[in-house]
Every structure is written in structure tokens, then in C-alpha cells.
Design a protein around this motif. Structure first.
Motif, PDB file in Angstrom:
ATOM      1  N   ARG A 131      51.974 -17.575  44.845  1.00  0.00           N
ATOM      2  CA  ARG A 131      51.875 -16.698  46.017  1.00  0.00           C
ATOM      3  C   ARG A 131      53.027 -16.897  46.991  1.00  0.00           C
ATOM      4  NH1 ARG A 131      46.965 -14.401  46.857  1.00  0.00           N
ATOM      5  NH2 ARG A 131      47.237 -14.480  49.132  1.00  0.00           N
ATOM      6  N   ASP A 132      53.715 -18.063  46.877  1.00  0.00           N
ATOM      7  CA  ASP A 132      54.794 -18.343  47.820  1.00  0.00           C
ATOM      8  C   ASP A 132      55.981 -18.892  47.037  1.00  0.00           C
ATOM      9  OD1 ASP A 132      56.470 -19.140  49.856  1.00  0.00           O
ATOM     10  OD2 ASP A 132      54.916 -20.156  51.025  1.00  0.00           O
ATOM     11  N   LEU A 133      57.112 -18.186  47.139  1.00  0.00           N
ATOM     12  CA  LEU A 133      58.320 -18.613  46.421  1.00  0.00           C
ATOM     13  C   LEU A 133      59.483 -18.615  47.395  1.00  0.00           C
ATOM     14  CD1 LEU A 133      59.894 -19.318  43.827  1.00  0.00           C
ATOM     15  CD2 LEU A 133      60.128 -16.848  43.426  1.00  0.00           C
ATOM     16  N   PHE A 150      56.859 -11.454  36.671  1.00  0.00           N
ATOM     17  CA  PHE A 150      55.788 -12.383  36.292  1.00  0.00           C
ATOM     18  C   PHE A 150      55.110 -12.995  37.517  1.00  0.00           C
ATOM     19  CE2 PHE A 150      58.888 -12.748  32.704  1.00  0.00           C
ATOM     20  CZ  PHE A 150      58.101 -12.111  31.748  1.00  0.00           C
ATOM     21  N   LEU A 151      55.368 -12.409  38.692  1.00  0.00           N
ATOM     22  CA  LEU A 151      54.781 -12.940  39.920  1.00  0.00           C
ATOM     23  C   LEU A 151      54.048 -11.830  40.686  1.00  0.00           C
ATOM     24  CD1 LEU A 151      57.850 -15.067  41.032  1.00  0.00           C
ATOM     25  CD2 LEU A 151      55.730 -15.932  40.025  1.00  0.00           C
ATOM     26  N   PRO A 152      53.064 -11.218  40.065  1.00  0.00           N
ATOM     27  CA  PRO A 152      52.391 -10.081  40.708  1.00  0.00           C
ATOM     28  C   PRO A 152      51.579 -10.461  41.940  1.00  0.00           C
ATOM     29  CG  PRO A 152      51.221 -10.702  38.718  1.00  0.00           C
ATOM     30  CD  PRO A 152      52.478 -11.515  38.730  1.00  0.00           C
ATOM     31  N   GLN A 153      51.248 -11.760  42.079  1.00  0.00           N
ATOM     32  CA  GLN A 153      50.426 -12.182  43.211  1.00  0.00           C
ATOM     33  C   GLN A 153      51.268 -12.726  44.365  1.00  0.00           C
ATOM     34  OE1 GLN A 153      47.097 -11.647  43.204  1.00  0.00           O
ATOM     35  NE2 GLN A 153      47.416 -10.688  41.202  1.00  0.00           N
ATOM     36  N   HIS A 174      57.385  -5.013  41.223  1.00  0.00           N
ATOM     37  CA  HIS A 174      56.113  -5.603  40.810  1.00  0.00           C
ATOM     38  C   HIS A 174      55.430  -6.374  41.916  1.00  0.00           C
ATOM     39  CE1 HIS A 174      58.468  -4.956  37.108  1.00  0.00           C
ATOM     40  NE2 HIS A 174      57.296  -4.720  36.543  1.00  0.00           N
ATOM     41  N   LEU A 175      55.992  -6.357  43.097  1.00  0.00           N
ATOM     42  CA  LEU A 175      55.421  -7.121  44.210  1.00  0.00           C
ATOM     43  C   LEU A 175      54.566  -6.192  45.072  1.00  0.00           C
ATOM     44  CD1 LEU A 175      58.547  -9.264  45.166  1.00  0.00           C
ATOM     45  CD2 LEU A 175      56.704  -9.789  43.545  1.00  0.00           C
ATOM     46  N   ALA A 176      53.451  -5.808  44.511  1.00  0.00           N
ATOM     47  CA  ALA A 176      52.613  -4.811  45.163  1.00  0.00           C
ATOM     48  C   ALA A 176      51.934  -5.326  46.416  1.00  0.00           C
ATOM     49  CB  ALA A 176      51.571  -4.287  44.176  1.00  0.00           C
ATOM     50  N   ILE A 177      51.717  -6.667  46.499  1.00  0.00           N
ATOM     51  CA  ILE A 177      50.992  -7.195  47.664  1.00  0.00           C
ATOM     52  C   ILE A 177      51.886  -8.087  48.526  1.00  0.00           C
ATOM     53  CG2 ILE A 177      48.774  -7.034  46.467  1.00  0.00           C
ATOM     54  CD1 ILE A 177      48.932 -10.063  46.004  1.00  0.00           C
ATOM     55  N   LEU A 178      53.193  -7.961  48.338  1.00  0.00           N
ATOM     56  CA  LEU A 178      54.112  -8.777  49.128  1.00  0.00           C
ATOM     57  C   LEU A 178      53.976  -8.399  50.607  1.00  0.00           C
ATOM     58  CD1 LEU A 178      56.408 -10.895  48.885  1.00  0.00           C
ATOM     59  CD2 LEU A 178      58.008  -8.977  48.925  1.00  0.00           C
ATOM     60  N   GLU A 179      53.842  -9.435  51.457  1.00  0.00           N
ATOM     61  CA  GLU A 179      53.637  -9.205  52.881  1.00  0.00           C
ATOM     62  C   GLU A 179      54.822  -9.657  53.726  1.00  0.00           C
ATOM     63  OE1 GLU A 179      50.026 -11.077  54.007  1.00  0.00           O
ATOM     64  OE2 GLU A 179      48.750  -9.804  52.752  1.00  0.00           O
ATOM     65  N   ASN A 193      66.676   3.623  49.028  1.00  0.00           N
ATOM     66  CA  ASN A 193      65.389   4.218  49.360  1.00  0.00           C
ATOM     67  C   ASN A 193      64.302   3.742  48.415  1.00  0.00           C
ATOM     68  OD1 ASN A 193      63.459   5.968  50.473  1.00  0.00           O
ATOM     69  ND2 ASN A 193      64.006   7.606  49.057  1.00  0.00           N
ATOM     70  N   TYR A 194      64.606   3.600  47.121  1.00  0.00           N
ATOM     71  CA  TYR A 194      63.616   3.153  46.137  1.00  0.00           C
ATOM     72  C   TYR A 194      63.188   1.717  46.414  1.00  0.00           C
ATOM     73  CZ  TYR A 194      65.177   7.297  43.651  1.00  0.00           C
ATOM     74  OH  TYR A 194      65.485   8.590  43.315  1.00  0.00           O
ATOM     75  N   THR A 195      64.118   0.884  46.832  1.00  0.00           N
ATOM     76  CA  THR A 195      63.785  -0.501  47.148  1.00  0.00           C
ATOM     77  C   THR A 195      62.819  -0.553  48.312  1.00  0.00           C
ATOM     78  OG1 THR A 195      65.948  -1.248  46.377  1.00  0.00           O
ATOM     79  CG2 THR A 195      64.729  -2.727  47.810  1.00  0.00           C
ATOM     80  N   VAL A 196      63.084   0.250  49.322  1.00  0.00           N
ATOM     81  CA  VAL A 196      62.221   0.251  50.496  1.00  0.00           C
ATOM     82  C   VAL A 196      60.829   0.762  50.145  1.00  0.00           C
ATOM     83  CG1 VAL A 196      61.903   1.257  52.778  1.00  0.00           C
ATOM     84  CG2 VAL A 196      64.165   0.467  52.069  1.00  0.00           C
ATOM     85  N   LYS A 197      60.772   1.799  49.329  1.00  0.00           N
ATOM     86  CA  LYS A 197      59.475   2.375  48.976  1.00  0.00           C
ATOM     87  C   LYS A 197      58.599   1.399  48.195  1.00  0.00           C
ATOM     88  CE  LYS A 197      60.730   7.274  48.965  1.00  0.00           C
ATOM     89  NZ  LYS A 197      60.867   8.502  48.142  1.00  0.00           N
ATOM     90  N   SER A 198      59.203   0.490  47.450  1.00  0.00           N
ATOM     91  CA  SER A 198      58.403  -0.465  46.669  1.00  0.00           C
ATOM     92  C   SER A 198      57.778  -1.554  47.532  1.00  0.00           C
ATOM     93  CB  SER A 198      59.289  -1.120  45.599  1.00  0.00           C
ATOM     94  OG  SER A 198      60.304  -1.909  46.205  1.00  0.00           O
ATOM     95  N   LEU A 199      58.138  -1.592  48.803  1.00  0.00           N
ATOM     96  CA  LEU A 199      57.607  -2.608  49.717  1.00  0.00           C
ATOM     97  C   LEU A 199      56.617  -1.978  50.684  1.00  0.00           C
ATOM     98  CD1 LEU A 199      61.003  -4.403  50.471  1.00  0.00           C
ATOM     99  CD2 LEU A 199      59.241  -5.098  48.833  1.00  0.00           C
TER     100      LEU A 199
END
Length: 607
Positions: A131-133, A150-153, A174-179, A193-199
Motif C-alpha cells: 500500500r505504500d511504496l 502488480f501493485l493494485p492496492q 493500474h493505481l485505481a485507489i492511489l490517494e 491528459n491521459y496520465t491525469v485522468k488515470s488519477l
């Protein structure tokens, strides 16, 4: 046993204690934060120390000289319960794939301040719950697509103080829950723009200390920070363009994040002058394609003067400007030899401007080719149409005039003959006032054997009636159906006779003897001129009418006139009224009313 010997045995036994039952001499083993922690910081270790308790949950081996973390490095040491690993500032240059394998409880990894050139993606293949890298302080230059697949969480990611200059569009896909994301102190000029949208779930970001190029490529980042209200402790600062250098994001409107326009030539090729050649009389078209964010303003110039849309040069020559799909087109219609020159397309927005140069060359028509100018064709067509319209109007007026003239002549001709107008057109009957005349008629038979009845009227008190009668247009003879011939009306003086009548002596004489049908005649009782009788439209006072023969054959002596055949007959003298359109004669069995017997459309006076 001596004391020094006892101390030496204790030390040997401490070193020989099996793993899990003691703490390595170079480490500190303690409970911290409710977790069993082993700290081996700054010991100059190049490998993991032996003797670490397998129940260890937190391992800190930072500040050593490890260099490489081999595959199964922690699994071989029996540290399968590790939850946190700190390997910062340990001169790591490589982390093999599977280095953290079998550590299913691992949730936090600190690899900061090492010499890792890239994100060790494969090292986390069997640690899905991290969860923390922290990768901050590594010379990572590029974040590739799928670097954290490989770090979806993952919830917190620190990439600060790296040398990241390029972040691919799907690097954070793949970082759907990155805060929380730290990208500060890197070499990032833009974020796509694509990078921003994935966050989309980001709740905090640090972007300061990057050489941001505040153009259209950062437009989405600016909008994202403002619209999502993403917390950022320090506002990023623009490094370029020059007009925005040193200014913070927070003080710039979105419109300032613009890219200068760029001309896109069809078929490729660079700048320079584009040659456009057309034949005289054809349309010249200039296409100016461009790219720009935000949308630019496009202007066209000729000889330094702006060209406005629908600018009219002459009757059939003008400029037309079309704009669509990031392209502006200028059309000059119906070119002539004087239109050659340089045209400029200037594209401008808040980031700057760019221009394209077009050179127009007008090619003359071949000598043998005689093509009418468009304006000439239009003029000729209009002239022909106008002539045809005027000709049609003239013909119509001429025909109408001829028709009116023929109608008037026909009406006058019918009027002179005493008949109605052609086609059965009738006038409203009007009865003129009754005019009386003095008559002097001697008794006697009015019937001649040849079937003609004549009457010669004498007007006035003393005679001389022939001339007066001939000139009086209102005298109309009237007879009545009685058994004996009677004379009525005043024979002298000022007394007028309003109902003078000539009566038939034979009351039984019927219409059939006159050639009529037994029914009421269709001519409303007016007499029909016999084909053998003589009628004149001149000023003579004598008229001839066909009558049945008188039984006695007697003719009044004073009204006997010779006929054309040498026979004598009684003449009824009467003059048509001045309109010469009708008369009324009362025949046997005819109506007695003076209002009857007028044929519709005719006017007459009875006496």
C-alpha cells in the motif's frame, strides 16, 4: 572456573543461538508500535545478516552497502512475516525479480535514495497488498506504461527527488485507489491528459520544483487541480514559456495554458512560400490548416491589408472565407490578371502566432479561347429576359387594343342596324319619357291587298308633317287590338295625346296571319320586318312593315304612298328614337300596356 572463561562461553553461546531465538549482534531487536522490529541501519552490510527472528514484522537495513537484492532474498532468510521493509540509502542498483516473493503480508517498502534506474516492477509480482511504496531519490528517468501493474492496492507513492522527465500515458493506469502522489523535485515539463485522468481518486499531490512548461499540454492538469480541488501544499511554478516564467499555477487562468499555433501543410513539407496558379477567370483557393490550443483567430492579408469575408471587388469578384475542422480557406472568385500577389494566413492565440505565405499566379487564357466573363454572361441573360418581358407586354397591349377597337366598331355597327350587341350581350332596359305628337289621320281602310300597312303622320296644327316626322327621332307607331280603326290624340293646339293608337279593323286577325307562332313570340311582341319590305336607316319618315290584307282593301286617301312595286299601301310613319335601338308596335292580340313589348336591352319611345 575463572570469570573470563565464563564470559567467553556466554558470548559463544549467544552467537550460536538458533535463528528466532536471538538478535544479531549488528542489529537492534525491539518492539515498536506493537510490532517486532529489527533495525540493522548503517552497519556496512553487503548482505542480510543471519540470525534475524522469523517472527520479525519490521526490518530496517538502511544505510548499508547491499548493492543488489537477489531473488527470494527474504524468503531464504525465513522472514515470511515481514510487513515493512526499509532498504533506503543502501546503494542498491538492482532488485531482482521475485526479490520480495512469498511475502504476502508485505504492505510497506522503502527503497528511497538508492541508485535504481527504473521502477522494479517484477520484484513486486507476488506482493499484491503493498500500500505504500517509496522510490524517491532514485535516478529514475522515465515512468513506463504498466510500471505499477502488480501493485493494485497502492495508496501512497513517492517518486520525489528522482530524475523523472517523462511519464507515459498509462504509467499510473493500474493505481485505481492511489490517494497520495509525490512527483516534486523532478525534471517533469508536462503531464499528459491521459496520465491525469488515470488519477481520478487522488486526494493529494506534490508537483513543485519541476521545470513545468505551462502550455496546452498542462491545460488538463491545471483544470484537474482546480475542478477536483486537489490539495497541494506548494503551488507549481512555470518554467516556460518566457511570458509565464516564474508564475505559479494558482495565479494563472486556464486560457494562459496555450500552445502556439502551428501550420500543417497538406502532403507534408515545411514552411516557405506556397505557389498557387490558376487560369484567368477561375477561382483561386488558399487552404491554411493549423493546430492550436486554445482555438486561434485566423486572419488573411493581402498587401498588408486584412481581407474580410465577402469582400466584393467587382460585380462578380469577391473574397469568401470558410473555416472548419482546423482549417481556414480563402477563395477569390473569377480571378483576373491583376489579382496576382502574396497572400498571408496569420493564425494567433494567447500563446503566439504563426503565418503562412501563398503566392498567387494568374495564367492568361489561350489566344484561341474566347470565354465570356461571368459578369458578361449575367448581363446578357438579364438583357435577354428583359427584352422578352417587354416584347410580351407590348404584344399583349397591342392585342388588347385591337380587341377593344374591334369591339367598339362592332358595337357601333350593331347600334346603327338597330340590333343588340353581338353574343347576346344586353343592356338594362330604360324607358324614356313618353312624347306625344299631333296626328291627322283620315278614316279609311289601312289594309292593302299586297299585305302592307302604311301610315303618314302629319304633325302640328296645320300639317307639314312629312318633314317634321322625318326629323323626329322619338316617334314610334303603336297599334292596339280593337275591332274598328279609331283615331286618338289631339289634332291641334297644345294638347298632347299620350295614348294615340291605330286600331286594327279586323279583331280576329291573329299572329299566325303575320307569320308568328301561336305562342307568345320570343321577340317580346316586336314586329319582324318582312323580307320583302323596305327599311331604311336614313332620315326618311316612311317605314314599311308586313301586314295581312284588309278585307275592304281601302286605303286612307291622305296617307296613300306608292310602293316600290307600284302598289299603294298604307304607311305608318314613325321615327326611331335617337339611339336607333328599338321600337314598339302593338299588333293584334298583343299587350296593351305601354311598358310591355320592350325587348330587353333596347330602348325606345312609343307614341
Amino acid at each position: 572456573m575463572h570469570l573470563p572463561t565464563i564470559i567467553s562461553l556466554v558470548l559463544v553461546l549467544f552467537v550460536l543461538i538458533p535463528p528466532g531465538e536471538a538478535c544479531p549482534l549488528v542489529c537492534i531487536c525491539k518492539w515498536k508500535g506493537g510490532k517486532q522490529t529489527v533495525s540493522c541501519r548503517n552497519q556496512g552490510l553487503d548482505t542480510l545478516p543471519d540470525g534475524i527472528d522469523p517472527e520479525t514484522q519490521v526490518l530496517d537495513i538502511s544505510g548499508n552497502k547491499l548493492g543488489v537484492l537477489p531473488k527470494h532474498a527474504f524468503a531464504r532468510a525465513g522472514l515470511l512475516n515481514l510487513q515493512k521493509i526499509h532498504v533506503s540509502n543502501s546503494r542498491l542498483t538492482q532488485i531482482d525479480a521475485g526479490a520480495f516473493s512469498e511475502l504476502i503480508n508485505l504492505v510497506e517498502v522503502d527503497l528511497s535514495d538508492n541508485y535504481l534506474p527504473a521502477v522494479p516492477s517484477l520484484a513486486f509480482k507476488e506482493t499484491p497488498f503493498v500500500r505504500d511504496l517509496n522510490l524517491g531519490g532514485n535516478p529514475i528517468k522515465r515512468l513506463k506504461n504498466g510500471a505499477f501493474r502488480f501493485l493494485p492496492q497502492l495508496v501512497k507513492l513517492d517518486l520525489s527527488r528522482c530524475q523523472v522527465s517523462d511519464v507515459e500515458d498509462q504509467a499510473f493506469a493500474h493505481l485505481a485507489i492511489l490517494e497520495t502522489l509525490k512527483l516534486n523535485s523532478n525534471l517533469l515539463p508536462i503531464l499528459s491528459n491521459y496520465t491525469v485522468k488515470s488519477l481520478s481518486q487522488l486526494h493529494g499531490v506534490e508537483l513543485h520544483d519541476n521545470p513545468w512548461e505551462c502550455d496546452c499540454r498542462l491545460r488538463d492538469l491545471k483544470l484537474w487541480i482546480e475542478t477536483k480541488n486537489i490539495p497541494h501544499p506548494i503551488s507549481p511554478t512555470c518554467h516556460s514559456p518566457q511570458r509565464l516564467s516564474g508564475r505559479r499555477f494558482s495565479e494563472l487562468p486556464v486560457s494562459e495554458f496555450a500552445c502556439p499555433p502551428r501550420i500543417v501543410w497538406e502532403g507534408g513539407g515545411g514552411g516557405g512560400v506556397r505557389q498557387v496558379g490558376v487560369v484567368e477567370g477561375d477561382n483561386a483557393t488558399f487552404d491554411c490548416a493549423f493546430e492550436a490550443v486554445p482555438s486561434p483567430v485566423v486572419r488573411w492579408y493581402l498587401f498588408g491589408r486584412p481581407i474580410l469575408n465577402n469582400t466584393i471587388l467587382s460585380f462578380s469578384r469577391k473574397f469568401i472565407i470558410f473555416e472548419e475542422n482546423w482549417k481556414s480557406s480563402l477563395v477569390l472568385t473569377n480571378t483576373n490578371l491583376k489579382d496576382g500577389g502574396d497572400f498571408f494566413c496569420v493564425v494567433e492565440n494567447s500563446a503566439g502566432f504563426v503565418e503562412a505565405n501563398f503566392s498567387l499566379e494568374i495564367l492568361p487564357l489561350p489566344p484561341y479561347q474566347n470565354i465570356l466573363d461571368t459578369s458578361h454572361i449575367v448581363v446578357v441573360v438579364l438583357a435577354v429576359v428583359t427584352i422578352l418581358i417587354m416584347l410580351a407586354i407590348g404584344i399583349g397591349v397591342f392585342l388588347w387594343y385591337r380587341w377593344r377597337l374591334a369591339k367598339q366598331r362592332a358595337a357601333q355597327s350593331y347600334k346603327g342596324n338597330g340590333h343588340g350587341p353581338p353574343g347576346g350581350e344586353l343592356l338594362t332596359p330604360v324607358k324614356p319619357p313618353r312624347i306625344s305628337y299631333d296626328y291627322e289621320i283620315n278614316s279609311g281602310s289601312l289594309v292593302h291587298q299586297n299585305g302592307f300597312k302604311t301610315h303618314h303622320a302629319h304633325h302640328g296644327k296645320g300639317g307639314g308633317g312629312d318633314s317634321n316626322t322625318a326629323d323626329n327621332p322619338d316617334l314610334i307607331l303603336e297599334t292596339n287590338n280593337t275591332s274598328n280603326y279609331q283615331e286618338h290624340g289631339g289634332l291641334g293646339g297644345e294638347e298632347e295625346s299620350n295614348n294615340s293608337e291605330l286600331n286594327w279593323e279586323q279583331a280576329s286577325l291573329s299572329y299566325r296571319n303575320l307569320g308568328y307562332a301561336t305562342e307568345y313570340p320570343t321577340d317580346y311582341g316586336l314586329p319582324i320586318i318582312h323580307e320583302n319590305s323596305v327599311y331604311s336607316d336614313d332620315t326618311h319618315s316612311t317605314a314599311f312593315y308586313p301586314l295581312p290584307p284588309h278585307p275592304n282593301g281601302a286605303i286612307p286617301h291622305n296617307v296613300s304612298l306608292p310602293l316600290s312595286n307600284g302598289c299603294s299601301s298604307t304607311v305608318m310613319s314613325g321615327v326611331w328614337n335617337k339611339n336607333k335601338v328599338g321600337a314598339r308596335i302593338t299588333a293584334p292580340n298583343a299587350r296593351d300596356s305601354p311598358d310591355e313589348g320592350y325587348q330587353e336591352g333596347y330602348v325606345g319611345t312609343d307614341v
